[in-house]
Design an enzyme around this catalytic site. Structure first.
Site, PDB file in Angstrom:
ATOM      1  CD  GLU A   1       8.102  13.494   9.720  1.00 20.11           C
ATOM      2  OE1 GLU A   1       8.935  14.390   9.774  1.00 20.11           O
ATOM      3  OE2 GLU A   1       7.373  13.190  10.675  1.00 20.11           O
TER       4      GLU A   1
ATOM      5  CE  LYS B   1       2.389   4.381  14.752  1.00 17.41           C
ATOM      6  NZ  LYS B   1       0.951   4.163  14.531  1.00 17.41           N
TER       7      LYS B   1
ATOM      8  N   GLY C   1       1.933   8.606  10.391  1.00 22.97           N
ATOM      9  CA  GLY C   1       1.870   8.596   8.920  1.00 22.97           C
ATOM     10  C   GLY C   1       2.042   9.912   8.187  1.00 22.97           C
TER      11      GLY C   1
ATOM     12  CB  THR D   1      -0.874   0.014   1.277  1.00 15.03           C
ATOM     13  OG1 THR D   1      -1.435  -1.283   1.429  1.00 15.03           O
ATOM     14  CG2 THR D   1      -1.960   1.035   1.226  1.00 15.03           C
TER      15      THR D   1
HETATM   16  N1  HSE Z   1      -1.883   0.409  12.801  1.00 12.01           N
HETATM   17  C1  HSE Z   1      -1.580   1.802  12.851  1.00 12.01           C
HETATM   18  C2  HSE Z   1      -2.785   2.571  13.380  1.00 12.01           C
HETATM   19  C3  HSE Z   1      -1.224   2.401  11.515  1.00 12.01           C
HETATM   20  O1  HSE Z   1      -3.856   2.023  13.585  1.00 12.01           O
HETATM   21  O2  HSE Z   1      -2.619   3.763  13.602  1.00 12.01           O
HETATM   22  C4  HSE Z   1       0.210   2.317  11.176  1.00 12.01           C
HETATM   23  O3  HSE Z   1       1.055   2.872  12.105  1.00 12.01           O
END
Ligand code: HSE
Length: 432
Positions: free
Chosen positions: A129, A205, A134, A13
């Site tokens: 980044e 993250k 995202g 993707t």
């Molecule tokens: N699985 C993650 C989310 C997306 O639900 O935010 C990719 O980091």
């Protein structure tokens, strides 16, 4: 340079989004970089499938050496995921003096320190980044936009799946399991949602955000993690009565030279800027000593949003190539890691108890809190839930994590406390 060539590891993707943006924004890229930019080779598992989907066969390979050992390829874009094998590919890339852009939060949370060091030793760039939130340019905002400030607090809604689930539970009064099922049907949640709903994805993250924000090497193991699978509609409804919104919040806080990093379901005051972030959207709230409060909002996943961050990283690498510099060194951690102990972590807490409906019970409970110097901000005494059992909801003033957890242990030992139904961290609306 006459041309910059890119090797892409993965064409899922996000990889397809990268190819599309490089093709569609060629003029803009050329203007910024000063030469054409092209994808020279793409590593895929199943070449047939991609040829069938219309990809030029001459671009495809299933041998990673065709990319890592091609002297014409300047930059590797890693969007294949995975940890150990991917790490070895990237180490090989640096050895061969190739710059790397990756979206891989799992890899960066576990091996980011090592990879940044090896990249720098080889005079290569490593940018990531897209690994956090995202499409939001949050890493660049922290390392460049706010580089002159001292960051004291980062709070993030950095997982779209859990934000979608909690939003729907709150808006529609639907049970956790039912919303999760719907999210899976709509493609928001993975078939195996464990790392999202148990907070691990957000913890990775937050480790990356805290490392960059505090310039301290924060590992995944340093992040205390709790997911949302135990959150009930009742909790959310009680929170609403008290003016709170339930969110899965990553919190990274610095006091003096010590930091705390955690991810947990949290009751946010409705006035907090993060409380209005709904559905699958992400947002990161950053407080700096000089700048005060800032917030960055946007899509946390998806093909083109994530690819936008990746191609912006590519632009940064390409500008460095054209200027004959590399930018890895300036984000290497500067300070030794110092983590707060539980008696140094302060917060408010929401607590819901089922207790025996008899005289003196409330006094026993409040005296336990008083012994630990914890006072209450709000108290709700609710109607009897079943015969002889009453429900009490308490919100404390600031208390240390240690004192609060000691109280929970002692409450559990009280005969008149039938059950500790739930307990959450509470965050108020402005800088604290
Ligand atoms: N699985 C993650 C989310 C997306 O639900 O935010 C990719 O980091």
């Amino acid at each position: 340079m006459n041309e910059i060539s890119i090797g892409l590891l993965g064409l899922g993707t996000v990889g397809s989004g990268v190819v599309k943006i490089i093709e569609n924004h060629q003029d803009k890229l050329m203007h910024q970089v000063g030469c054409p930019v092209k994808v020279k080779k793409i590593l895929v598992k199943n070449m047939e499938k991609h040829i069938h989907n219309g990809t030029d066969p001459s671009l495809l390979t299933n041998d990673v050496d065709d990319i890592l050992n091609d002297p014409d390829i300047d930059i590797i874009v890693e969007v294949m995921g995975g940890i150990e094998q991917t790490r070895s590919y990237l180490l090989q890339a640096f050895k061969n003096k190739k710059h790397v852009v990756t979206a891989n939060k799992d890899l960066m949370a576990l091996h980011g320190g090592e990879l940044l060091k090896i990249a720098s030793e080889n005079n290569c760039d490593l940018f990531f980044e897209a690994s956090v939130a995202g499409g939001i340019p949050i890493l660049r905002s922290i390392t460049e936009g706010l580089s002159s400030d001292k960051i004291v607090k980062i709070m993030g809604i950095v997982n779209g799946t859990t934000n979608y689930i909690l939003t729907k539970m709150s808006q529609d009064g639907v049970a956790y399991e039912d919303v999760l099922k719907k999210a899976q049907e709509l493609g928001f949640a993975e078939a195996d949602p464990t790392s999202d709903v148990e907070g691990l994805d957000a913890a990775r993250k937050m480790a990356i955000l805290a490392t960059l924000g505090f310039s301290m090497e924060i590992d995944l193991d340093d992040v205390s993690v709790q997911g949302i699978s135990q959150v009930t509609e009742e909790d959310i409804q009680y929170g609403k009565q008290l003016g709170y919104t339930m969110k899965l919040i990553g919190i990274a806080k610095q006091d003096g030279d010590k930091v705390e990093v955690s991810v947990q379901p949290t009751f946010l005051a409705n006035t907090h800027p993060l409380a209005s972030v709904q559905n699958e959207y992400n947002a990161v709230y950053v407080c700096g000593e000089a700048v005060g409060e800032t917030m960055f909002y946007g899509p946390g996943a998806g093909s083109l949003p994530t690819a936008t961050s990746i191609v912006s990283d590519l632009v940064a690498v390409m500008k460095n190539i054209q200027s004959g510099v590399h930018g890895g060194g300036n984000i290497a951690p500067q300070y030794p890691k110092k983590l707060k102990q539980d008696d140094e972590i302060f917060s408010k807490y929401f607590l819901r108890l089922h207790v025996a409906d008899e005289a003196g019970v409330f006094a026993k409970i409040t005296s336990l809190f008083a012994e630990h110097h914890i006072s209450f901000e709000k108290i709700l005494q609710l109607p009897v839930v079943k015969r002889e059992v009453a429900e009490i909801v308490l919100v404390t003033h600031h208390a240390s994590k240690k004192d609060y957890e000691d109280v929970l242990v002692q409450l559990n030992d009280l005969q008149s406390v039938k059950e500790i139904k739930s307990s959450y961290r509470v965050e108020r609306g402005s800088i604290q």
